[in-house]
Enzyme design. Structure first.
Site, PDB file in Angstrom:
ATOM      1  N   GLY A 237       0.720  -1.081   0.145  1.00  0.00           N
ATOM      2  CA  GLY A 237       0.089   0.152   0.007  1.00  0.00           C
ATOM      3  C   GLY A 237       0.842   1.209   0.026  1.00  0.00           C
ATOM      4  O   GLY A 237       1.718   1.515   0.921  1.00  0.00           O
TER       5      GLY A 237
ATOM      6  N   GLY B 141       0.756   4.802   3.696  1.00  0.00           N
ATOM      7  CA  GLY B 141       1.957   4.239   3.182  1.00  0.00           C
ATOM      8  C   GLY B 141       3.259   4.969   2.947  1.00  0.00           C
ATOM      9  O   GLY B 141       4.317   4.808   3.450  1.00  0.00           O
TER      10      GLY B 141
ATOM     11  N   GLU C 100     -14.090  11.511   3.056  1.00  0.00           N
ATOM     12  CA  GLU C 100     -13.723  10.741   1.525  1.00  0.00           C
ATOM     13  C   GLU C 100     -14.202  11.418   0.179  1.00  0.00           C
ATOM     14  O   GLU C 100     -15.053  12.446   0.458  1.00  0.00           O
ATOM     15  CB  GLU C 100     -14.153   9.645   1.384  1.00  0.00           C
ATOM     16  CG  GLU C 100     -13.715   8.484   2.669  1.00  0.00           C
ATOM     17  CD  GLU C 100     -12.284   8.276   2.621  1.00  0.00           C
ATOM     18  OE1 GLU C 100     -11.564   8.148   1.402  1.00  0.00           O
ATOM     19  OE2 GLU C 100     -11.548   7.974   3.449  1.00  0.00           O
TER      20      GLU C 100
ATOM     21  N   ASP D 150     -17.421   2.630   7.925  1.00  0.00           N
ATOM     22  CA  ASP D 150     -16.126   2.589   8.527  1.00  0.00           C
ATOM     23  C   ASP D 150     -15.997   2.433  10.091  1.00  0.00           C
ATOM     24  O   ASP D 150     -15.255   1.563  10.726  1.00  0.00           O
ATOM     25  CB  ASP D 150     -15.298   4.175   8.267  1.00  0.00           C
ATOM     26  CG  ASP D 150     -13.847   4.326   8.633  1.00  0.00           C
ATOM     27  OD1 ASP D 150     -13.050   3.505   8.364  1.00  0.00           O
ATOM     28  OD2 ASP D 150     -13.561   5.031   9.467  1.00  0.00           O
TER      29      ASP D 150
ATOM     30  N   LYS E 285     -14.500  -0.722  12.779  1.00  0.00           N
ATOM     31  CA  LYS E 285     -13.845  -0.063  13.777  1.00  0.00           C
ATOM     32  C   LYS E 285     -14.432  -1.099  15.176  1.00  0.00           C
ATOM     33  O   LYS E 285     -13.686  -1.705  15.889  1.00  0.00           O
ATOM     34  CB  LYS E 285     -13.696   1.193  14.207  1.00  0.00           C
ATOM     35  CG  LYS E 285     -12.706   1.775  12.930  1.00  0.00           C
ATOM     36  CD  LYS E 285     -12.746   3.426  13.234  1.00  0.00           C
ATOM     37  CE  LYS E 285     -11.819   3.952  11.987  1.00  0.00           C
ATOM     38  NZ  LYS E 285     -11.979   5.546  12.151  1.00  0.00           N
TER      39      LYS E 285
END
Length: 376
Positions: free
Chosen positions: A10, A15, A224, A235, A239
């Site tokens: 990633g 990353g 997003e 999301d 979690k």
């Protein structure tokens, strides 16, 4: 000097930030007697690997070039001209990753670091677990896949770290593990685990229309590209599932009750992003404003939270006391309240920045260093 070979999967925002952290912390890590030896980097289509993974590594100048190439939206395959690396594409890259895992896993050890947002890494991770490799995750999808996949990944608990899957760099997983390993049973967790939804709920509390708040959040980069990815609650549900499974709950995503902030007829399959932000979301303003007013009359505020208690695991808007840790939440912080035998009347509260590439990558780096004792 202890050497930790690692492969990064990633090259998105997290990353690339992790690569920059590794490079910038060289002198600090040297003082601690640790060297992070990056032997491979993958994107969704390619792998660049050191020409000899036993003796060589991708040097810092090359790693900086990886960041530049990926920031420009190019593929890692464009780096084929560099002498110190070998480039593999598509199915060949997956085979080579497993080959490297087999070579290093049982000799020097190898850390697989998943900073992608893809479910396609699960197959590779399941294979490298049996090759004595360590796994460090920022990617939530491997831990929220089937229970079979989950059991496989956590079958060697000493060799997996995933702090950054919940709350970015906040010590959520570590704190829970410490409580649980001490024999203190956790009976309730409630938390605001989306910086986006934390910001949205605290702004509508001030009387601003939901539509205006979401558009502002998008312009600030809090959401997003399609804000419905945040507003759906999925999301937060991922979690919540990670936390619930950590507590021993044998559940899947479809066992979690999830409240979306928009109806199905405004979903991505039925309405474009432009139409949703232009006219769709304004139709939701009145309902949210009514709920805010009702909560205020009860001396409460609205927060978008996950609740894990007994067999209950749900995600959505809850009325909470204004003077609680969650009620005082402002902006994009994450807040988690953990109730156990020892933290019964006064919960353990964890609060801070729960999003952002920098914070998340710092959490990943801390996890990598946390497994150094497993390397010779």
């Amino acid at each position: 000097m202890k050497s930790i070979p690692l492969i990064l999967m990633g090259c998105g925002g997290v990353g690339r930030q992790l690569i920059q952290h590794i490079v910038s912390c060289r002198s600090l890590h040297a003082k601690q007697g640790v060297h992070l030896r990056v032997v491979g980097v993958c994107d969704s289509k390619s792998l660049v690997a050191a020409s000899d993974v036993f003796t060589r590594e991708l040097n810092d100048a090359f790693l900086s070039e990886v960041c530049r190439v990926k920031l420009n939206g190019s593929s890692l395959s464009t780096l084929a001209d560099f002498d110190e690396c070998l480039v593999y594409s598509n199915s060949e890259s997956k085979r080579k990753v497993i080959d490297i895992a087999a070579l290093l896993g049982k000799s020097t050890g190898l850390a697989f670091v998943d900073c992608s947002a893809s479910s396609e890494t699960i197959g590779v991770l399941n294979q490298v677990v049996d090759l004595r490799c360590c796994i460090v995750l920022a990617n939530k999808k491997p831990l929220t896949s089937t229970l079979e996949d989950y059991d496989k990944l956590v079958s060697y608990p000493r060799r997996i770290r995933h702090e950054s899957t919940v709350g970015a760099g906040l010590p959520v997983i570590a704190s829970l593990n410490r409580i649980l390993s001490s024999g203190d049973p956790v009976h309730r967790i409630i938390g605001s685990l989306s910086g986006t939804l934390g910001y949205v709920m605290s702004e509508v509390e001030d009387g601003k229309p939901l539509s205006e708040v979401v558009r502002t959040a998008k312009s600030l980069g809090f959401t997003e590209p399609d804000p419905r990815d945040d507003l759906s609650g999925m999301d937060v549900a991922r979690k919540a599932l990670i936390l619930a499974r950590l507590l021993g709950r044998r559940i899947n995503l479809d066992n979690i009750e999830i409240e979306s902030l928009y109806p199905d007829e405004m979903g991505p399959h039925a309405m474009s992003v432009e139409k949703f932000l232009g006219s769709g979301i304004a139709l939701l303003d009145n309902n949210i404003q009514e709920r805010v007013k009702k909560a205020s009359l009860n001396q409460n505020v609205l927060r978008y939270v996950c609740v894990i208690e007994g067999s209950r695991c749900e995600v959505g808007i809850q009325e909470l006391p204004k003077n609680s840790a969650l009620g005082r939440l402002r902006g994009s912080d994450n807040v988690l309240e953990i109730y156990s035998r020892c933290y019964n009347e006064q919960p353990l509260v964890i609060q801070g920045a729960g999003a952002g590439n920098d914070t998340t990558a710092a959490g990943v780096l801390a996890d990598i260093l946390d497994i150094q004792d497993l390397f010779p």
